[in-house]
Design an enzyme around this catalytic site. Structure first.
Site, mmCIF file in Angstrom:
data_model
loop_
_atom_site.group_PDB
_atom_site.id
_atom_site.type_symbol
_atom_site.label_atom_id
_atom_site.label_comp_id
_atom_site.label_asym_id
_atom_site.label_seq_id
_atom_site.Cartn_x
_atom_site.Cartn_y
_atom_site.Cartn_z
ATOM 1 N N HIS B 125 0.875 -1.182 0.000
ATOM 2 C CA HIS B 125 0.000 0.000 0.000
ATOM 3 C C HIS B 125 0.912 1.233 0.000
ATOM 4 O O HIS B 125 2.016 1.183 0.541
ATOM 5 C CB HIS B 125 -0.827 -0.056 1.284
ATOM 6 N N ASP B 202 3.181 -4.116 8.273
ATOM 7 C CA ASP B 202 1.948 -3.349 8.101
ATOM 8 C C ASP B 202 0.782 -4.313 8.312
ATOM 9 O O ASP B 202 0.453 -5.121 7.446
ATOM 10 C CB ASP B 202 1.943 -2.750 6.690
ATOM 11 N N GLN B 205 -4.420 -4.939 7.236
ATOM 12 C CA GLN B 205 -5.400 -5.892 6.707
ATOM 13 C C GLN B 205 -5.390 -7.219 7.469
ATOM 14 O O GLN B 205 -6.055 -8.171 7.064
ATOM 15 C CB GLN B 205 -5.126 -6.170 5.217
ATOM 16 N N LYS B 228 -10.177 -0.398 10.668
ATOM 17 C CA LYS B 228 -10.298 -1.655 9.915
ATOM 18 C C LYS B 228 -10.503 -2.826 10.873
ATOM 19 O O LYS B 228 -10.464 -3.989 10.495
ATOM 20 C CB LYS B 228 -9.054 -1.871 9.052
ATOM 21 N N CYS B 366 -4.783 2.313 -3.543
ATOM 22 C CA CYS B 366 -3.552 2.891 -3.006
ATOM 23 C C CYS B 366 -2.356 1.981 -3.265
ATOM 24 O O CYS B 366 -1.483 1.829 -2.401
ATOM 25 C CB CYS B 366 -3.664 3.201 -1.516
HETATM 26 C C1 LIG Z 1 -2.258 -2.706 3.757
HETATM 27 C C2 LIG Z 1 -2.624 -1.325 4.179
HETATM 28 N N1 LIG Z 1 -1.702 -0.523 4.727
HETATM 29 C C3 LIG Z 1 -1.983 0.717 5.137
HETATM 30 C C4 LIG Z 1 -3.236 1.240 5.026
HETATM 31 C C5 LIG Z 1 -3.480 2.651 5.480
HETATM 32 O O1 LIG Z 1 -4.298 2.690 6.579
HETATM 33 P P1 LIG Z 1 -4.800 4.095 7.158
HETATM 34 O O2 LIG Z 1 -5.345 4.852 6.002
HETATM 35 O O3 LIG Z 1 -5.837 3.726 8.161
HETATM 36 O O4 LIG Z 1 -3.623 4.767 7.773
HETATM 37 C C6 LIG Z 1 -4.237 0.458 4.471
HETATM 38 C C7 LIG Z 1 -5.606 0.998 4.329
HETATM 39 O O5 LIG Z 1 -6.141 1.201 3.270
HETATM 40 C C8 LIG Z 1 -3.932 -0.854 4.036
HETATM 41 O O6 LIG Z 1 -4.858 -1.629 3.472
#
Ligand SMILES: Cc1ncc(COP(=O)(O)O)c(C=O)c1O
Lengths: 157, 408
Positions: B125, B202, B205, B228, B366
């Site tokens: 992401h 990270d 998910q 999430k 993203c």
């Molecule tokens: C794998 C992953 N990393 C990071 C994020 C970013 O999360 P946040 O926007 O809550 O900071 C997301 C969310 O879309 C994600 O799916």
């Protein structure tokens, strides 16, 4: 808000068989448009004859709304002087965004470009307005490039 | 004997699921972007707002004490959820994005030298890519991309071969938000630690879908977002091993993160406060703690089994639709189903599905470089949560068939 008001037959047809698809080479101006939200990308090339757009092509990758809008735009602006193109842009913009904009085709038909009215369903789907307007912003950028300004990619985000 | 998973009961815990969209039953299949909140979370936040609110770590008055107790209890709740050693390792941040930026900036600032290397996977992401690009640019370090195979799984051998004397950090997603692949995090972290390389996972998910034990995973840092995980937006967690956090300088300066301040200088508070400048998102932390209670009351194993069954049902049904291509077919896959439909752009698919009451995500998720790698401008993505049922899946499949008809 009905799906068939968005995906009118004209729009589906222009999506399936985009008119003026490709690139002019040589061209008098080129501009790239990008909608980062959905990944739509398109390139507009055009040739001028004096103050009028004598030819225009577009290519790229996008959703049905953006492809159909670009295809219909390409038909609508060919042969038109810039002042008319500017006026058309304003009217399409109003059509896409203003609830009370005239959506009946008569207004457009008087100019022989009634097809563009098919886009009036888009305003019921706010998330899609940028898809329909991307080509117009890109056309504007191409016209601006004619003045010798450095080409800059246009983004609808 | 455990009782069978009662999805109807679970659904009734989520008020939003009973509303209609465009006059149709809502099939919410976008939990990967953000989950909905159960009544328990809404009530916990409401109770805090109506009974406990004040600023934390500040006053001697009763409300300040109550708010502080609730906030710190939430931190302990988070510690237990991910099995961290100490609450000193639990930093409240705005979300995954902020957690990763914090480490990229603070850790990167004191660690990275010109010529050093950071490895991320091709799945990342933007939140676990761009902060490292920025850190590398600032320090003259190099970002390297570990490849994935056609199914969307990390190519572990190739990744291991990339670990070298200049590798300083391995930052990878636990579960891919696009392809669903569950990465072999334990093996990744073990290989890195053997070589003295730091790791950041990270977990955005992952945390709502499987038991996360940061000690068993063996990572140095772990990041996730509350929204999430059935909790409020605007709050998330950075876990860091205490010894590593202890050695780092603070990030932002301000209230709460200091011990003493003179006009010219300051000394730092202890962990975790050293990294929590300013008034935190108190109600968010309390809501997150309630979400963790809720998830554990359902049981992460039960949730995972339920979601897996939905994934299989949806996969099998979609593959019957002519023109469907799945993006992401790893053997070990989380509750994510990305696909494309020939002749229908994902954006149009998203609009038509929405019209049928089906909420999915359509776009690049993203992960623009991954879209380029897959050779698609975008995908449609259905993601599953504890409250989804077979009807959601069937509604999705019917809507996809409808989209084919519209585009005939
Ligand atoms: C794998 C992953 N990393 C990071 C994020 C970013 O999360 P946040 O926007 O809550 O900071 C997301 C969310 O879309 C994600 O799916």
């Amino acid at each position: 808000m009905e799906l068939n008001e968005l995906y009118r037959e004209v729009i589906l047809d222009h999506n399936r068989h985009p008119r003026n698809f490709g690139r002019l080479d040589p061209a008098d101006a080129l501009a790239n448009g990008h909608n980062p939200l959905c990944g739509d990308k398109l390139t507009v090339t055009l040739r001028m004859d004096g103050d009028a757009i004598s030819d225009l092509k577009f290519d790229g990758n996008g959703c049905a709304i953006s492809v159909a809008s670009a295809s219909m735009m390409s038909e609508a602006v060919k042969g038109r002087p810039r002042a008319e193109v500017d006026a058309l842009f304003d009217r399409v913009h109003a059509l896409l965004t203003q609830a009370d904009a005239p959506s009946d085709a008569t207004l457009f038909r008087s100019d022989g470009i009634g097809k563009l009215a098919a886009l009036s369903g888009v305003r019921e789907f706010p998330a899609r307005v940028k898809c329909a307007s991307l080509c117009w912003h890109t056309l504007n950028a191409a016209l601006a490039n004619l003045q010798g300004a450095a080409p800059s990619p246009i983004s609808t985000e | 004997m455990s009782t069978p998973y009662n999805v109807a009961q679970v659904r009734s815990d989520f008020p939003i699921l009973s509303r209609q969209i465009n006059g149709r039953r809502l099939a919410y299949l976008d939990s990967g972007a953000s989950t909905q909140r159960p009544r328990a979370v809404i009530d916990a936040v409401d109770y805090y707002e109506t009974q406990l609110h004040s600023n934390v770590h500040r006053g001697v008055h009763t409300l300040s004490q109550l708010a502080t107790d609730a906030f710190e209890a939430a931190r302990e709740r988070v510690r237990r959820y991910i099995n961290a050693t100490s609450t000193r390792e639990i930093i409240f941040v705005r979300g995954t994005t902020e957690a990763i930026n914090l480490i990229a900036q603070v850790w990167g600032g004191v660690t990275l030298q010109a010529g050093d290397e950071i490895i991320v996977s091709a799945l990342e992401h933007h939140a676990n890519l761009v902060p490292w690009q920025m850190a590398c640019a600032a320090r003259g370090a190099t970002l390297r991309i570990a490849p994935i195979d056609a199914d969307g799984q990390l190519q572990l051998d190739q990744f291991l071969a990339m670990l070298g004397p200049r590798t300083r950090m391995v930052a990878m997603t636990h579960v891919s938000n696009v392809m669903g692949s569950v990465l072999p995090v334990q093996a990744i972290c073990a290989a890195a630690r053997e070589r003295g390389i730091a790791t950041l996972i990270d977990g955005a998910q992952a945390v709502a879908h499987e038991t996360v034990d940061v000690r068993a995973l063996g990572c140095d840092f772990y990041a996730f977002s509350s929204h999430k995980l059935y909790g409020p937006t605007g709050i998330g967690v950075l876990y860091g091993r205490e010894a590593l956090l202890e050695a780092l300088p603070p990030w932002q300066g301000g209230g709460d993160m200091i011990r003493t301040v003179s006009y010219q200088s300051a000394t730092w508070n202890d962990l975790p406060y050293k990294f929590e400048a300013g008034t935190p998102h108190i109600s968010g932390a309390i809501g997150l703690a309630a979400a963790m209670d809720y998830v554990e009351s359902l049981g992460l194993k039960a949730i995972a089994a339920h979601e897996h069954a939905l994934l299989q049902r949806a996969t099998a049904a979609l593959l019957q639709v002519p023109g469907i291509t799945l993006q992401g077919t790893a053997a070990d896959k989380g509750a994510v189903l990305s696909f494309t439909l020939a002749g229908v752009h994902p954006h149009d698919l998203g609009t038509i599905l929405d019209h049928e009451g089906v909420a999915i995500r359509a776009g690049h998720h993203c992960a623009m470089p991954l879209m380029d790698l897959l050779g698609v401008p975008a995908t449609a993505r259905a993601t599953f949560g504890c409250y989804n049922d077979n009807e959601d899946v069937d509604q999705l499949v019917r809507a996809v068939v409808r989209a084919r008809e519209v585009f005939g």
